[in-house]
Scaffold this motif. Structure first.
Motif, PDB file in Angstrom:
ATOM      1  N   GLY A 282       0.897  -1.267  -0.169  1.00  0.00           N
ATOM      2  CA  GLY A 282      -0.082   0.062   0.089  1.00  0.00           C
ATOM      3  C   GLY A 282       0.744   1.333  -0.037  1.00  0.00           C
ATOM      4  O   GLY A 282       0.695   2.077  -0.895  1.00  0.00           O
ATOM      5  N   PHE A 283       2.021   1.308   0.838  1.00  0.00           N
ATOM      6  CA  PHE A 283       2.750   2.538   0.774  1.00  0.00           C
ATOM      7  C   PHE A 283       3.420   2.627  -0.211  1.00  0.00           C
ATOM      8  O   PHE A 283       3.825   3.740  -0.975  1.00  0.00           O
ATOM      9  N   GLU A 284       4.095   1.677  -0.916  1.00  0.00           N
ATOM     10  CA  GLU A 284       4.721   1.585  -2.322  1.00  0.00           C
ATOM     11  C   GLU A 284       3.799   2.451  -3.461  1.00  0.00           C
ATOM     12  O   GLU A 284       4.182   3.140  -4.090  1.00  0.00           O
ATOM     13  N   GLN A 285       2.519   1.564  -3.390  1.00  0.00           N
ATOM     14  CA  GLN A 285       1.646   2.294  -4.597  1.00  0.00           C
ATOM     15  C   GLN A 285       1.143   3.777  -4.289  1.00  0.00           C
ATOM     16  O   GLN A 285       1.124   4.356  -5.527  1.00  0.00           O
ATOM     17  N   LEU A 286       1.347   4.157  -2.974  1.00  0.00           N
ATOM     18  CA  LEU A 286       0.904   5.745  -2.778  1.00  0.00           C
ATOM     19  C   LEU A 286       2.148   6.535  -2.841  1.00  0.00           C
ATOM     20  O   LEU A 286       2.223   7.742  -2.657  1.00  0.00           O
ATOM     21  N   GLY A 287       3.362   5.847  -3.112  1.00  0.00           N
ATOM     22  CA  GLY A 287       4.552   6.766  -2.794  1.00  0.00           C
ATOM     23  C   GLY A 287       4.863   7.347  -1.503  1.00  0.00           C
ATOM     24  O   GLY A 287       5.422   8.652  -1.493  1.00  0.00           O
ATOM     25  N   MET A 288       4.606   6.609  -0.284  1.00  0.00           N
ATOM     26  CA  MET A 288       4.871   7.224   0.949  1.00  0.00           C
ATOM     27  C   MET A 288       6.013   6.471   1.520  1.00  0.00           C
ATOM     28  O   MET A 288       6.312   5.439   1.824  1.00  0.00           O
ATOM     29  N   LYS A 289       7.366   7.495   1.142  1.00  0.00           N
ATOM     30  CA  LYS A 289       8.692   7.036   1.153  1.00  0.00           C
ATOM     31  C   LYS A 289       9.074   6.193   2.643  1.00  0.00           C
ATOM     32  O   LYS A 289       9.682   5.381   2.840  1.00  0.00           O
TER      33      LYS A 289
END
Length: 503
Positions: A282-289
């Motif tokens: 989920g974090f990867e898809q949203l770009g939440m580094k």
């Protein structure tokens, strides 16, 4: 010029209150109905403060959907209203919106200057809370401690019980966790507990910041109340799904996984690993580094892998690249393909422990210089480096393969005279970046990283597709095919070792 009271007309204010109330209780049908009315009113009347509220709601929905660029455009539109009409409310609302955007992007440090200015000009406890949370996110716990101690006076009773109160309390629970203050976590937990069935909404619906159950789960984890924490996280995931807030779903999954790893009961680790994997995706898809880094570290720990080990290097680089999604089209060949090369040093963790940090850094600098020298010589592009791991991109599969060969030969020459030899493993794969779009990062980057993960130190492995593209000239010798299953990828994959030793 319109007065600021314009936004508080009975009609507009009534719809704002109804929308905020519905959002707090997760009634998304009612939320959408009220937002549609408010946007229609703003479009019809065109009063600046009506437009301000329209931008707020557009930004809020964008944040809930994880659309950071759209949310930022809404914040910029509010700043433009402030500059033109000097409406303080627009400035304050834009600041709150930007705070949540930067938090999600892992860029809160950029707001320290503006927050300090607001702090000096119009001191308020909300700004203090935001600064304390930001300092914890950036590892500046001493600065956070000073603010936290001031806010904690008289059991946090000095924090005004206004529309920002639940926001302040929720952020302070995260601060208390970072400061390892169990006693005051309990006070904050008890203050927020009556809101367990609600979502946290700033003001009259300025912004949605997730369910209270998520924050209560964090607090219960600090207190070691595992059953309560589990109940809270299950409730928060259900609420976030109902609200359609993917960033908060991922945060709930991550915190739930973290709690299970700490509880470490029967079946907790497999469950935690599944949740951490979902959160990472989920974090990867949203770009939440920053959240990608945290979830990746937790996932690796649950797998029994140190985040500084070789196995972590390629995963870390691939995850960070996926989060940032750099534009690789300039590195694409005319047919739209990009060739990726992943590399890392075999046994780097053991070597670091044996040499010590200073000597290991000297070795690492030698290694990095060789990699980058050959990269330039072969016209490649450095996409990302992390620790001893590199991700490189090339327009030509043949140039990428020749670069890998020349890198190994240069490293071999270095090893002949070095006190500590190093062996680097490399993996290459070619993918079609133009056609695949964002999916390129989920498929081809992972495959290239996994191919490198199958290589031994001093070995070059390539995917079957790259072999077809680069091996037709007959000037490169390949070993026998290997049929392997790759973690996170379906099916059996064929790869080939490359003979690189000089004749």
């Amino acid at each position: 010029m319109a007065s600021e009271a314009g936004a508080k007309s009975p009609e507009m204010f009534g719809h704002l209150v109804s929308m905020a109330c519905a959002l707090r209780h997760g009634d998304m049908d009612e939320v959408e109905k009220e937002i549609a009315i408010i946007l229609s009113l703003a479009d019809e009347i065109r009063e600046p403060l009506y437009l301000n509220w329209a931008h707020i709601l557009v930004g809020m929905r964008a944040i809930m959907n994880g659309q950071w660029a759209e949310a930022e455009r809404a914040a910029q539109a509010m700043m433009a209203l402030w500059q033109r009409f000097q409406m303080t409310v627009s400035f304050n609302n834009a600041a709150i919106l930007l705070y949540e955007i930067r938090r999600s992007q892992g860029r809160l440090a950029e707001l320290e200057g503006p927050l300090q200015i607001i702090r000096q000009q119009t001191p308020n406890l909300t700004t203090e809370t935001g600064l304390a949370f930001m300092y914890c996110e950036e590892g500046q716990t001493d600065e956070a401690q000073v603010i936290f101690d001031q806010l904690a006076a008289d059991g946090f009773e000095n924090i005004p019980r206004d529309l920002l109160w639940t926001t302040a309390i929720s952020l302070l629970i995260y601060v208390a966790r970072s400061l390892e203050d169990k006693e005051r976590t309990k006070i904050l937990y008890d203050l927020l507990l009556p809101f367990v069935e609600q979502n946290l909404v700033v003001g009259d619906g300025i912004i949605y910041i997730g369910s209270a159950a998520l924050v209560l789960g964090v607090g219960a984890t600090v207190l070691g109340d595992w059953d309560a924490a589990e109940m809270h996280f299950q409730r928060s995931i259900e609420m976030e799904r109902r609200c359609g807030a993917p960033a908060y779903i991922a945060r709930s999954q991550y915190e739930y996984a973290r709690m299970l790893s700490l509880r470490d009961g029967p079946d907790d680790v497999p469950r935690a690993l599944d949740l951490a994997t979902r959160a990472l995706s989920g974090f990867e898809q949203l770009g939440m580094k920053k959240d990608v880094e945290r979830a990746l570290e937790l996932k690796l720990e649950l797998q029994g892998v140190s985040s500084t080990s070789i196995e972590a290097s390629n995963d870390a680089v691939a995850s960070l690249v996926y989060a940032e999604k750099p534009d690789l089209r300039p590195q694409a060949s005319p047919d739209g393909t990009v060739t990726l090369l992943f590399s890392d040093i075999e046994g780097s963790t053991a070597k670091t422990e044996a040499l010590g940090d200073q000597k290991w850094m000297e070795v690492l600098h030698e290694h990095n210089a060789i990699i980058r020298e050959q990269l330039v010589a072969h016209g490649g592009f450095e996409v990302k480096s992390e620790g001893d791991g590199f991700m490189l991109a090339f327009q030509s599969a043949r140039k990428a393969l020749q670069c890998a060969i020349d890198m190994q030969r240069a490293l071999d020459r270095r090893n002949e005279a070095a006190e500590l030899p190093i062996r680097v493993r490399m993996g290459l794969h070619t993918g079609e970046v133009i056609k695949e779009g964002d999916d390129f990062f989920g498929k081809h980057v992972n495959l290239a990283a996994r191919v490198a993960g199958q290589a031994a130190g001093g070995e070059i492995l390539v995917s079957s597709l790259l072999k077809e593209l680069a091996g037709s000239g007959g000037d490169v010798e390949f070993g026998e095919a290997r049929q392997v299953e790759l973690k996170g990828l379906t099916g059996v994959h064929e790869m080939f070792p490359v003979s690189w030793q000089s004749a």
